[in-house]
Motif scaffolding. Structure first.
Motif, PDB file in Angstrom:
ATOM      1  N   UNK A   1       0.824  -1.195   0.000  1.00 12.22           N
ATOM      2  CA  UNK A   1       0.000   0.000   0.000  1.00 12.22           C
ATOM      3  C   UNK A   1       0.862   1.251   0.000  1.00 12.22           C
ATOM      4  N   UNK A   2       2.041   1.130  -0.502  1.00 11.98           N
ATOM      5  CA  UNK A   2       2.948   2.272  -0.494  1.00 11.98           C
ATOM      6  C   UNK A   2       2.544   3.366  -1.474  1.00 11.98           C
ATOM      7  N   UNK A   3       1.792   3.018  -2.524  1.00 11.32           N
ATOM      8  CA  UNK A   3       1.399   4.016  -3.516  1.00 11.32           C
ATOM      9  C   UNK A   3       0.074   4.694  -3.183  1.00 11.32           C
ATOM     10  N   UNK A   4      -0.499   4.370  -2.041  1.00  9.67           N
ATOM     11  CA  UNK A   4      -1.789   4.944  -1.658  1.00  9.67           C
ATOM     12  C   UNK A   4      -1.548   6.120  -0.721  1.00  9.67           C
ATOM     13  N   UNK A   5      -2.231   7.231  -0.982  1.00 13.57           N
ATOM     14  CA  UNK A   5      -2.066   8.398  -0.109  1.00 13.57           C
ATOM     15  C   UNK A   5      -2.657   8.098   1.266  1.00 13.57           C
ATOM     16  N   UNK A   6      -2.236   8.871   2.252  1.00 16.42           N
ATOM     17  CA  UNK A   6      -2.596   8.574   3.645  1.00 16.42           C
ATOM     18  C   UNK A   6      -4.101   8.692   3.895  1.00 16.42           C
ATOM     19  N   UNK A   7      -4.777   9.611   3.230  1.00 18.26           N
ATOM     20  CA  UNK A   7      -6.228   9.745   3.419  1.00 18.26           C
ATOM     21  C   UNK A   7      -6.954   8.504   2.914  1.00 18.26           C
ATOM     22  N   UNK A   8      -6.567   8.012   1.749  1.00 20.85           N
ATOM     23  CA  UNK A   8      -7.178   6.797   1.198  1.00 20.85           C
ATOM     24  C   UNK A   8      -6.848   5.601   2.071  1.00 20.85           C
ATOM     25  N   UNK A   9      -5.593   5.508   2.525  1.00 19.92           N
ATOM     26  CA  UNK A   9      -5.203   4.401   3.405  1.00 19.92           C
ATOM     27  C   UNK A   9      -6.045   4.410   4.680  1.00 19.92           C
ATOM     28  N   UNK A  10      -6.241   5.588   5.265  1.00 20.24           N
ATOM     29  CA  UNK A  10      -7.053   5.701   6.472  1.00 20.24           C
ATOM     30  C   UNK A  10      -8.485   5.247   6.209  1.00 20.24           C
ATOM     31  N   UNK A  11      -9.040   5.629   5.067  1.00 15.45           N
ATOM     32  CA  UNK A  11     -10.396   5.203   4.715  1.00 15.45           C
ATOM     33  C   UNK A  11     -10.474   3.683   4.563  1.00 15.45           C
ATOM     34  N   UNK A  12      -9.476   3.096   3.927  1.00 12.28           N
ATOM     35  CA  UNK A  12      -9.455   1.645   3.754  1.00 12.28           C
ATOM     36  C   UNK A  12      -9.314   0.938   5.100  1.00 12.28           C
ATOM     37  N   UNK A  13      -8.438   1.446   5.948  1.00 10.00           N
ATOM     38  CA  UNK A  13      -8.249   0.854   7.274  1.00 10.00           C
ATOM     39  C   UNK A  13      -9.533   0.961   8.098  1.00 10.00           C
ATOM     40  N   UNK A  14     -10.190   2.110   8.015  1.00  9.28           N
ATOM     41  CA  UNK A  14     -11.451   2.293   8.749  1.00  9.28           C
ATOM     42  C   UNK A  14     -12.510   1.322   8.245  1.00  9.28           C
ATOM     43  N   UNK A  15     -12.582   1.139   6.936  1.00  7.94           N
ATOM     44  CA  UNK A  15     -13.554   0.199   6.373  1.00  7.94           C
ATOM     45  C   UNK A  15     -13.254  -1.227   6.828  1.00  7.94           C
ATOM     46  N   UNK A  16     -11.984  -1.592   6.857  1.00  7.94           N
ATOM     47  CA  UNK A  16     -11.595  -2.934   7.307  1.00  7.94           C
ATOM     48  C   UNK A  16     -11.928  -3.112   8.791  1.00  7.94           C
ATOM     49  N   UNK A  17     -11.705  -2.087   9.601  1.00 11.47           N
ATOM     50  CA  UNK A  17     -12.024  -2.150  11.024  1.00 11.47           C
ATOM     51  C   UNK A  17     -13.528  -2.309  11.221  1.00 11.47           C
ATOM     52  N   UNK A  18     -14.321  -1.537  10.477  1.00 10.78           N
ATOM     53  CA  UNK A  18     -15.779  -1.658  10.592  1.00 10.78           C
ATOM     54  C   UNK A  18     -16.231  -3.062  10.190  1.00 10.78           C
ATOM     55  N   UNK A  19     -15.611  -3.629   9.163  1.00 12.67           N
ATOM     56  CA  UNK A  19     -15.965  -4.985   8.736  1.00 12.67           C
ATOM     57  C   UNK A  19     -15.555  -6.014   9.779  1.00 12.67           C
ATOM     58  N   UNK A  20     -14.416  -5.821  10.427  1.00  9.06           N
ATOM     59  CA  UNK A  20     -14.003  -6.703  11.512  1.00  9.06           C
ATOM     60  C   UNK A  20     -15.035  -6.677  12.639  1.00  9.06           C
ATOM     61  N   UNK A  21     -15.480  -5.485  13.020  1.00 10.64           N
ATOM     62  CA  UNK A  21     -16.484  -5.373  14.080  1.00 10.64           C
ATOM     63  C   UNK A  21     -17.780  -6.063  13.670  1.00 10.64           C
ATOM     64  N   UNK A  22     -18.192  -5.860  12.450  1.00  4.74           N
ATOM     65  CA  UNK A  22     -19.404  -6.500  11.932  1.00  4.74           C
ATOM     66  C   UNK A  22     -19.263  -8.019  12.007  1.00  4.74           C
ATOM     67  N   UNK A  23     -18.128  -8.512  11.596  1.00  2.41           N
ATOM     68  CA  UNK A  23     -17.866  -9.953  11.633  1.00  2.41           C
ATOM     69  C   UNK A  23     -17.923 -10.487  13.062  1.00  2.41           C
ATOM     70  N   UNK A  24     -17.288  -9.781  13.985  1.00  2.00           N
ATOM     71  CA  UNK A  24     -17.288 -10.224  15.381  1.00  2.00           C
ATOM     72  C   UNK A  24     -18.688 -10.168  15.982  1.00  2.00           C
ATOM     73  N   UNK A  25     -19.493  -9.195  15.577  1.00  2.00           N
ATOM     74  CA  UNK A  25     -20.875  -9.127  16.058  1.00  2.00           C
ATOM     75  C   UNK A  25     -21.686 -10.292  15.524  1.00  2.00           C
ATOM     76  N   UNK A  26     -21.443 -10.669  14.268  1.00  2.00           N
ATOM     77  CA  UNK A  26     -22.144 -11.811  13.682  1.00  2.00           C
ATOM     78  C   UNK A  26     -21.707 -13.117  14.326  1.00  2.00           C
ATOM     79  N   UNK A  27     -20.458 -13.173  14.775  1.00  2.00           N
ATOM     80  CA  UNK A  27     -19.902 -14.391  15.359  1.00  2.00           C
ATOM     81  C   UNK A  27     -19.884 -14.317  16.879  1.00  2.00           C
ATOM     82  N   UNK A  28     -21.047 -14.025  17.451  1.00  2.00           N
ATOM     83  CA  UNK A  28     -21.134 -13.938  18.909  1.00  2.00           C
ATOM     84  C   UNK A  28     -20.884 -15.294  19.565  1.00  2.00           C
ATOM     85  N   UNK A  29     -20.900 -16.375  18.760  1.00  2.00           N
ATOM     86  CA  UNK A  29     -20.577 -17.693  19.300  1.00  2.00           C
ATOM     87  C   UNK A  29     -19.104 -17.817  19.653  1.00  2.00           C
TER      88      UNK A  29
END
Length: 101
Positions: A1-29
């Protein structure tokens, strides 16, 4: 991800974090102790890291608020609905894996 500007990287990281939380909420087991034993972190760790980031940025966020955000509901409610008593095997594995946390 070296060619991605920091704002885009932050957006991608935030999206991945939100998806992780969603996954963990779905996997309450999946219990927090199992996450700790296998990965060295759990939902509580994520909520603590979120609060630490908020504190570092001067954003007011309580521990309860960060946990509610991560769990998708108040922590006590999640525990009542989803948390099981840890087994002896889970406790032993936790004690054995502690140095890796």
């Amino acid at each position: 991800m070296t060619d991605i500007d920091s704002e885009t990287r932050t957006k991608l990281e935030a999206a991945a974090f939100r998806r992780l939380l969603e996954h963990l909420r779905e996997r309450s087991d999946v219990q927090n102790i199992d996450l700790m034993n296998l990965a060295g972190f759990c939902r509580n760790c994520l909520s603590n890291w979120l609060k630490e980031a908020a504190d570092a940025s001067g954003v007011p966020l309580s521990k309860e608020e960060s946990r509610t955000y991560v769990y998708g509901m108040p922590y006590e409610e999640w525990k009542e609905q989803h948390q099981n008593e840890a087994t002896d095997a889970q406790r032993r594995a936790f004690e054995e894996s502690k140095p890796n946390h």
